[in-house]
Scaffold this motif. Structure first.
Motif, PDB file in Angstrom:
ATOM      1  N   VAL A 151      52.592  94.490  18.473  1.00 53.73           N
ATOM      2  CA  VAL A 151      51.169  94.187  18.680  1.00 53.73           C
ATOM      3  C   VAL A 151      50.450  94.048  17.337  1.00 53.73           C
ATOM      4  CG1 VAL A 151      49.000  95.122  19.593  1.00 53.73           C
ATOM      5  CG2 VAL A 151      51.079  95.208  20.977  1.00 53.73           C
ATOM      6  N   PHE A 152      50.729  94.976  16.415  1.00 53.31           N
ATOM      7  CA  PHE A 152      50.076  94.923  15.105  1.00 53.31           C
ATOM      8  C   PHE A 152      50.533  93.687  14.331  1.00 53.31           C
ATOM      9  CE2 PHE A 152      49.038  97.477  11.011  1.00 53.31           C
ATOM     10  CZ  PHE A 152      47.779  96.917  10.955  1.00 53.31           C
ATOM     11  N   TYR A 153      51.805  93.332  14.442  1.00 58.89           N
ATOM     12  CA  TYR A 153      52.307  92.123  13.790  1.00 58.89           C
ATOM     13  C   TYR A 153      51.561  90.893  14.315  1.00 58.89           C
ATOM     14  CZ  TYR A 153      55.272  88.239  12.506  1.00 58.89           C
ATOM     15  OH  TYR A 153      55.720  87.037  12.020  1.00 58.89           O
ATOM     16  N   ASN A 154      51.375  90.821  15.625  1.00 58.66           N
ATOM     17  CA  ASN A 154      50.643  89.689  16.208  1.00 58.66           C
ATOM     18  C   ASN A 154      49.206  89.641  15.707  1.00 58.66           C
ATOM     19  OD1 ASN A 154      52.842  88.727  17.647  1.00 58.66           O
ATOM     20  ND2 ASN A 154      52.348  89.928  19.451  1.00 58.66           N
ATOM     21  N   PHE A 155      48.577  90.793  15.572  1.00 55.61           N
ATOM     22  CA  PHE A 155      47.223  90.855  15.015  1.00 55.61           C
ATOM     23  C   PHE A 155      47.215  90.283  13.598  1.00 55.61           C
ATOM     24  CE2 PHE A 155      44.218  93.094  12.265  1.00 55.61           C
ATOM     25  CZ  PHE A 155      43.007  92.819  12.901  1.00 55.61           C
ATOM     26  N   CYS A 156      48.189  90.682  12.803  1.00 59.33           N
ATOM     27  CA  CYS A 156      48.278  90.195  11.418  1.00 59.33           C
ATOM     28  C   CYS A 156      48.498  88.694  11.384  1.00 59.33           C
ATOM     29  CB  CYS A 156      49.390  90.931  10.663  1.00 59.33           C
ATOM     30  SG  CYS A 156      49.038  92.676  10.390  1.00 59.33           S
ATOM     31  N   GLU A 157      49.319  88.191  12.285  1.00 65.64           N
ATOM     32  CA  GLU A 157      49.574  86.753  12.357  1.00 65.64           C
ATOM     33  C   GLU A 157      48.296  85.986  12.725  1.00 65.64           C
ATOM     34  OE1 GLU A 157      52.554  84.585  12.026  1.00 65.64           O
ATOM     35  OE2 GLU A 157      52.756  86.292  10.678  1.00 65.64           O
ATOM     36  N   GLU A 158      47.507  86.547  13.627  1.00 62.41           N
ATOM     37  CA  GLU A 158      46.254  85.909  14.040  1.00 62.41           C
ATOM     38  C   GLU A 158      45.241  85.857  12.902  1.00 62.41           C
ATOM     39  OE1 GLU A 158      44.891  88.105  17.424  1.00 62.41           O
ATOM     40  OE2 GLU A 158      46.580  87.454  18.659  1.00 62.41           O
ATOM     41  N   HIS A 159      45.369  86.756  11.938  1.00 64.40           N
ATOM     42  CA  HIS A 159      44.439  86.838  10.810  1.00 64.40           C
ATOM     43  C   HIS A 159      45.155  86.543   9.497  1.00 64.40           C
ATOM     44  CE1 HIS A 159      42.635  89.225  14.039  1.00 64.40           C
ATOM     45  NE2 HIS A 159      41.490  88.789  13.570  1.00 64.40           N
TER      46      HIS A 159
END
Length: 145
Positions: free
Chosen positions: A104-112
């Protein structure tokens, strides 16, 4: 960083630390016919995870995150079983939870990904995910899952 970042950062640090503590307790307390093999396996897991902690927290600190001592208080569980198979199952559960939070945190980082600091954290999450998945495979292979 925004509130969503802080929530994810807290969860990653908390779940990582909980998995370290559970694997260390399993290492110290496992009993039974396969004691020594399990003892070494749990040691490998907590060493692998411990090596990841510093890099993650340093990357998070670069973004202004300050870990809370509550993140390091442990999972608050009581173990009333000490056979290796039950401890493998417990450790696997904690690693699975950690793996989910990392994703989930990786996806957040990818989105930003316009923020280079989040790119670095995303890379750290990806590397840690590989370690966690390797340890999960080790535990599951040992237990015959």
């Amino acid at each position: 960083m925004n509130e969503e970042f802080v929530v994810y950062a807290n969860k990653v640090v908390k779940y990582l630390n909980d998995a370290i503590i559970v694997s260390r307790l399993a290492h110290w307390n496992c009993r039974g016919p396969n004691f020594y093999e399990a003892h070494l396996m749990f040691e490998r897991v907590y060493n692998d995870l411990s090596e990841e902690t510093d890099g993650i927290v340093e990357q998070l600190r670069a973004c202004g995150f300050s870990p809370d001592f509550e993140n390091f208080s442990g999972p608050g569980i009581t173990m009333d079983f000490f056979d290796a198979n039950s401890l493998v199952e417990l450790t696997t559960d904690y690693l699975m939870a950690l793996s989910g939070v990392i994703a989930v945190f990786y996806n957040f980082c990818e989105e930003h990904s316009t923020d280079p600091r989040l790119v670095a954290i995303g890379n750290q999450m990806q590397a840690t995910s590989s370690v966690v998945l390797n340890d999960l495979y080790l535990l599951q292979a040992w237990a015959g899952f």
